[in-house]
Design a protein around this motif. Structure first.
Motif, PDB file in Angstrom:
ATOM      1  N   UNK A 298       0.786  -1.223   0.000  1.00 49.38           N
ATOM      2  CA  UNK A 298       0.000   0.000   0.000  1.00 49.38           C
ATOM      3  C   UNK A 298       0.820   1.277   0.000  1.00 49.38           C
ATOM      4  N   UNK A 299       2.098   1.172   0.290  1.00 50.77           N
ATOM      5  CA  UNK A 299       2.964   2.360   0.288  1.00 50.77           C
ATOM      6  C   UNK A 299       3.315   2.827  -1.116  1.00 50.77           C
ATOM      7  N   UNK A 300       2.995   2.006  -2.114  1.00 49.16           N
ATOM      8  CA  UNK A 300       3.423   2.303  -3.479  1.00 49.16           C
ATOM      9  C   UNK A 300       2.229   2.588  -4.379  1.00 49.16           C
ATOM     10  N   UNK A 301       2.453   3.446  -5.371  1.00 49.64           N
ATOM     11  CA  UNK A 301       1.376   3.783  -6.304  1.00 49.64           C
ATOM     12  C   UNK A 301       1.239   2.748  -7.418  1.00 49.64           C
ATOM     13  N   UNK A 302       2.243   1.927  -7.622  1.00 47.57           N
ATOM     14  CA  UNK A 302       2.203   0.912  -8.669  1.00 47.57           C
ATOM     15  C   UNK A 302       1.118  -0.121  -8.407  1.00 47.57           C
ATOM     16  N   UNK A 303       0.646  -0.740  -9.480  1.00 51.44           N
ATOM     17  CA  UNK A 303      -0.227  -1.899  -9.352  1.00 51.44           C
ATOM     18  C   UNK A 303       0.666  -3.091  -9.037  1.00 51.44           C
ATOM     19  N   UNK A 304       0.344  -3.811  -7.969  1.00 52.80           N
ATOM     20  CA  UNK A 304       1.182  -4.920  -7.516  1.00 52.80           C
ATOM     21  C   UNK A 304       0.311  -6.157  -7.391  1.00 52.80           C
ATOM     22  N   UNK A 305       0.769  -7.250  -7.994  1.00 60.37           N
ATOM     23  CA  UNK A 305       0.026  -8.507  -7.942  1.00 60.37           C
ATOM     24  C   UNK A 305       0.933  -9.631  -7.470  1.00 60.37           C
TER      25      UNK A 305
END
Length: 82
Positions: A27-34
């Protein structure tokens, strides 16, 4: 987009508390993470989705990230899981 295979090294596996921490890291990052485990691909920012994966210690997963901070996101998740 980048992807990184990671072998989970969390002694208890990813139970409720470690999953909550992983979701906070993502959640600290703006990237989409899967997170990909087997045939399942789950948004790493979704606590319910992550709990459904049932990832165990020693299991290999693939983490993907797409966005302006994707490299930092992958590195942070790898640090947490190993």
């Amino acid at each position: 987009m980048i992807e990184q295979p990671i072998t989970v090294q969390v002694d208890s596996g990813l139970e409720v508390r470690p999953i909550a921490m992983l979701v906070q890291v993502a959640g600290r990052f703006s990237s989409e993470i899967y997170i990909i485990s087997g045939k399942k691909k789950i948004n790493a920012k979704s606590i319910m989705g992550m709990m459904a994966l049932g990832i165990d210690n020693g299991e290999e997963i693939i983490v993907t990230a797409s966005g302006q901070d994707e490299e930092e996101a992958i590195a942070a998740i790898k640090d947490y899981l190993t």
